[in-house]
Scaffold this motif. Structure first.
Motif, PDB file in Angstrom:
ATOM      1  N   ASP A 106       0.870  -1.169   0.000  1.00 57.07           N
ATOM      2  CA  ASP A 106       0.000   0.000   0.000  1.00 57.07           C
ATOM      3  C   ASP A 106       0.912   1.226   0.000  1.00 57.07           C
ATOM      4  O   ASP A 106       1.749   1.369   0.888  1.00 57.07           O
ATOM      5  N   HIS A 150     -10.973  -6.114   2.085  1.00 56.80           N
ATOM      6  CA  HIS A 150     -10.983  -4.686   1.768  1.00 56.80           C
ATOM      7  C   HIS A 150     -12.073  -3.961   2.537  1.00 56.80           C
ATOM      8  O   HIS A 150     -11.837  -2.905   3.129  1.00 56.80           O
ATOM      9  N   ILE A 166      -9.366  -2.357   4.742  1.00 58.75           N
ATOM     10  CA  ILE A 166      -8.707  -1.365   3.893  1.00 58.75           C
ATOM     11  C   ILE A 166      -9.573  -0.158   3.606  1.00 58.75           C
ATOM     12  O   ILE A 166      -9.166   0.990   3.825  1.00 58.75           O
ATOM     13  N   LEU A 173      -1.651  -5.119   0.786  1.00 61.99           N
ATOM     14  CA  LEU A 173      -2.714  -4.682  -0.105  1.00 61.99           C
ATOM     15  C   LEU A 173      -2.899  -5.724  -1.203  1.00 61.99           C
ATOM     16  O   LEU A 173      -1.917  -6.213  -1.765  1.00 61.99           O
TER      17      LEU A 173
END
Length: 358
Positions: free
Chosen positions: A129, A270, A274, A306
């Motif tokens: 990321d 996610h 995230i 990520l």
């Protein structure tokens, strides 16, 4: 104790590495997630797929796909096989001992492909990321303020876990930003990522290529200081990738179903970690129970890997890796990276679940 708990316990006793040196046997199938006698009957009807794992935190697509029921929805039962070594994973994939693995792009992969060992790179397996990288160069705390720029790496003793892999490429890319080469530093090969922390703590090296959660732990205890963000020196690096072996290539329909579940697992990650907090507590509980990051507080603090919710592979980064290996005589011949990558499984899965919309 179910299959994942058994494997997580084994994994916590091993080195916390992404690129991994021995092979263990196949573990038992999950029955508790489906449950009861009916569950056992259902399990027997599912198609078993052998998947290599190392209990790393970037294996979210596998763990969440399994524990949130996405693989079962696709008629698949995951049969995990524990590996602590990337080369052994590749050998097992080529010899059809396993069907799927997630590993790094190293020189051995290109050499194997050039020799006719047919594996396909099918989806993203983890990358940095840009805002919070989980894999980067860190320096000794004592050098904080002294080693600020790339040129300051000159003359340092820098530890990496192994050669001919992402570790070496990260270092080479950082040195190049400072007009330096490997000849300008002392490269020190150290057995494992945890041992890198020991080496920097006792003064054996000045900097290391390290990963999470060891970076966060080292920052907290005063062993490490941050260097540059790798988005500056390795912006397109594909840290790990999902690979299919012969069985999944022959049975395209099975490969497509696997990909649907894998991407749904990544999307759940996610949305929980995230880009949002949907089912965050449940997701963190699964990941801290079945990966080697088993401390919820540490998991919350560390930078997370990520993974692309649509599975997109960073082809340019893989091509750059091959160029480095070839120029440094780690591979004898180049291969067509486009032939190694097979996007058809992603494309088929996206027809089912659609492109990801955050």
């Amino acid at each position: 104790m179910n299959k994942w708990k058994q494997i997580a316990r084994i994994g916590s006793l091993m080195s916390l590495i992404l690129v991994m040196v021995g092979c263990s046997g196949v573990s038992q199938q999950t029955t508790d997630r489906i449950g009861g006698n009916d569950g056992i009957n259902q399990l027997q009807q599912l198609t078993k797929v052998k998947v290599a794992i190392d209990n790393g935190p970037a294996e979210v697509g596998i763990f969440l796909g399994d524990h949130l029921g996405y693989f079962a929805e696709q008629g698949i039962a995951i049969e995990p096989v524990k590996f602590p070594s990337g080369p052994d994973m590749l050998l097992a994939l080529a010899s059809e001992q396993i069907d799927v693995t997630r590993g790094v792009i190293n020189a051995g992969l290109f050499n194997a492909y050039a020799r006719g060992i047919d594996v396909k790179l099918v989806a993203d397996g983890g990358h940095n990321d840009p805002l919070s990288p989980y894999y980067s160069i860190v320096i000794a705390k004592s050098l904080e303020g002294k080693v600020k720029d790339y040129k300051d790496l000159k003359g340092l003793r820098i530890g990496i876990a192994n050669e001919g892999s992402i570790n070496e490429i990260f270092l080479a890319q950082a040195l190049e930003k400072g007009g330096l080469t490997m000849q300008d530093i002392e490269k020190v090969i150290i057995d494992s990522f945890p041992d890198l922390t020991t080496a920097i703590a006792n003064g054996a090296v000045d900097a290391v290529i390290q990963l999470e959660p060891l970076i966060t732990q080292g920052l907290k205890n005063g062993t490490y200081a941050l260097f540059k963000n790798p988005v500056e020196y390795a912006p397109e690096e594909q840290l790990a990738i999902l690979m299919y072996g012969k069985r999944m290539m022959k049975d395209k329909e099975l490969g497509n179903r696997f990909m649907v579940a894998y991407l749904k697992g990544i999307r759940a990650y996610h949305e929980a970690i995230i880009s949002g907090d949907k089912n965050r507590e449940q997701v963190i509980d699964i990941l801290t129970q079945y990966t080697f990051v088993n401390d919820k507080e540490l998991y919350a603090q560390m930078n997370k890997p990520l993974l692309d919710p649509d599975g997109t592979i960073l082809k340019k980064g893989i091509e750059n890796d091959q160029n480095y290996y070839f120029e440094n005589q780690l591979i004898k011949q180049k291969v067509d990276v486009g032939q190694m990558i097979d996007n058809s499984y992603i494309e088929a899965a996206l027809k089912v679940i659609g492109p990801y919309e955050q």
